[in-house]
Design a protein around this motif. Structure first.
Motif, PDB file in Angstrom:
ATOM      1  N   LEU A  14      -4.638   2.318   4.458  1.00  0.00           N
ATOM      2  CA  LEU A  14      -5.778   1.639   3.848  1.00  0.00           C
ATOM      3  C   LEU A  14      -5.522   0.143   3.706  1.00  0.00           C
ATOM      4  O   LEU A  14      -6.341  -0.681   4.114  1.00  0.00           O
ATOM      5  N   PHE A  15      -4.375  -0.225   3.143  1.00  0.00           N
ATOM      6  CA  PHE A  15      -4.061  -1.642   2.971  1.00  0.00           C
ATOM      7  C   PHE A  15      -3.870  -2.337   4.320  1.00  0.00           C
ATOM      8  O   PHE A  15      -4.240  -3.494   4.484  1.00  0.00           O
ATOM      9  N   GLY A  16      -3.286  -1.634   5.294  1.00  0.00           N
ATOM     10  CA  GLY A  16      -3.120  -2.219   6.626  1.00  0.00           C
ATOM     11  C   GLY A  16      -4.454  -2.486   7.304  1.00  0.00           C
ATOM     12  O   GLY A  16      -4.661  -3.537   7.904  1.00  0.00           O
ATOM     13  N   ALA A  75       2.283   5.770  -2.894  1.00  0.00           N
ATOM     14  CA  ALA A  75       3.284   6.776  -3.244  1.00  0.00           C
ATOM     15  C   ALA A  75       3.287   7.038  -4.747  1.00  0.00           C
ATOM     16  O   ALA A  75       3.370   8.195  -5.185  1.00  0.00           O
ATOM     17  N   LEU A  76       3.181   5.985  -5.537  1.00  0.00           N
ATOM     18  CA  LEU A  76       3.141   6.161  -6.995  1.00  0.00           C
ATOM     19  C   LEU A  76       1.884   6.922  -7.418  1.00  0.00           C
ATOM     20  O   LEU A  76       1.955   7.866  -8.215  1.00  0.00           O
ATOM     21  N   GLY A  77       0.756   6.501  -6.911  1.00  0.00           N
ATOM     22  CA  GLY A  77      -0.494   7.181  -7.254  1.00  0.00           C
ATOM     23  C   GLY A  77      -0.531   8.605  -6.744  1.00  0.00           C
ATOM     24  O   GLY A  77      -1.001   9.517  -7.438  1.00  0.00           O
ATOM     25  N   GLY A  78      -0.045   8.815  -5.536  1.00  0.00           N
ATOM     26  CA  GLY A  78      -0.024  10.162  -4.968  1.00  0.00           C
ATOM     27  C   GLY A  78       0.901  11.099  -5.731  1.00  0.00           C
ATOM     28  O   GLY A  78       0.592  12.275  -5.910  1.00  0.00           O
ATOM     29  N   GLY A 116       0.821  -1.213   0.000  1.00  0.00           N
ATOM     30  CA  GLY A 116       0.000   0.000   0.000  1.00  0.00           C
ATOM     31  C   GLY A 116       0.851   1.258   0.000  1.00  0.00           C
ATOM     32  O   GLY A 116       0.517   2.246  -0.662  1.00  0.00           O
ATOM     33  N   LEU A 117       1.971   1.212   0.720  1.00  0.00           N
ATOM     34  CA  LEU A 117       2.883   2.356   0.744  1.00  0.00           C
ATOM     35  C   LEU A 117       3.441   2.624  -0.644  1.00  0.00           C
ATOM     36  O   LEU A 117       3.441   3.765  -1.120  1.00  0.00           O
ATOM     37  N   GLY A 147       2.400  14.932  -2.774  1.00  0.00           N
ATOM     38  CA  GLY A 147       1.450  13.906  -3.201  1.00  0.00           C
ATOM     39  C   GLY A 147       1.948  12.508  -2.894  1.00  0.00           C
ATOM     40  O   GLY A 147       1.174  11.644  -2.468  1.00  0.00           O
ATOM     41  N   ALA A 148       3.247  12.275  -3.092  1.00  0.00           N
ATOM     42  CA  ALA A 148       3.810  10.956  -2.816  1.00  0.00           C
ATOM     43  C   ALA A 148       3.746  10.623  -1.322  1.00  0.00           C
ATOM     44  O   ALA A 148       3.410   9.492  -0.943  1.00  0.00           O
ATOM     45  N   VAL A 149       4.048  11.584  -0.484  1.00  0.00           N
ATOM     46  CA  VAL A 149       4.009  11.353   0.965  1.00  0.00           C
ATOM     47  C   VAL A 149       2.579  11.094   1.437  1.00  0.00           C
ATOM     48  O   VAL A 149       2.309  10.119   2.156  1.00  0.00           O
ATOM     49  N   ILE A 150       1.664  11.941   1.008  1.00  0.00           N
ATOM     50  CA  ILE A 150       0.271  11.776   1.425  1.00  0.00           C
ATOM     51  C   ILE A 150      -0.311  10.471   0.883  1.00  0.00           C
ATOM     52  O   ILE A 150      -0.983   9.732   1.595  1.00  0.00           O
ATOM     53  N   GLY A 151      -0.032  10.180  -0.384  1.00  0.00           N
ATOM     54  CA  GLY A 151      -0.519   8.938  -0.984  1.00  0.00           C
ATOM     55  C   GLY A 151       0.094   7.701  -0.348  1.00  0.00           C
ATOM     56  O   GLY A 151      -0.586   6.696  -0.150  1.00  0.00           O
TER      57      GLY A 151
END
Length: 88
Positions: free
Chosen positions: A65-67, A15-18, A10-11, A54-58
């Motif tokens: 979310l995944f956790g 990060a990629l999506g964010g 999820g991290l 965006g990467a940090v927040i995402g």
């Protein structure tokens, strides 16, 4: 172990999506507020401010979310004993 691995996944995905969403938000910012492009200022603004944010927040959001999904899946996976009926 499953929870930790899903949180790491999820991290990475977050990060990629964010980062991608951060670039999009930065480009929108540059267009709306007519940021100057003198010596690449608008590009540096997008790639050194919006993309990392965006990467940090995402990444944090994706890991949480995944956790949470992994923890709930672990709770659901526990076998429950069948309900016994009382004959009267």
């Amino acid at each position: 172990m499953k929870i930790a691995l899903l949180a790491l996944l999820g991290l990475a995905l977050g990060a990629l999506g964010g980062a991608a969403l951060g670039i999009g938000a930065g480009l929108i910012w540059v267009e709306i507020f007519k940021t100057t492009s003198f010596e690449g200022y608008s590009g540096m603004l997008v790639f050194f401010t919006f993309m990392p944010l965006g990467a940090v927040i995402g990444g944090i959001g994706g890991a949480l979310l995944f956790g949470i999904i992994a923890i709930r899946d672990a709770e659901i996976a526990i076998e429950r004993e069948p309900v016994r009926r009382h004959d009267r």
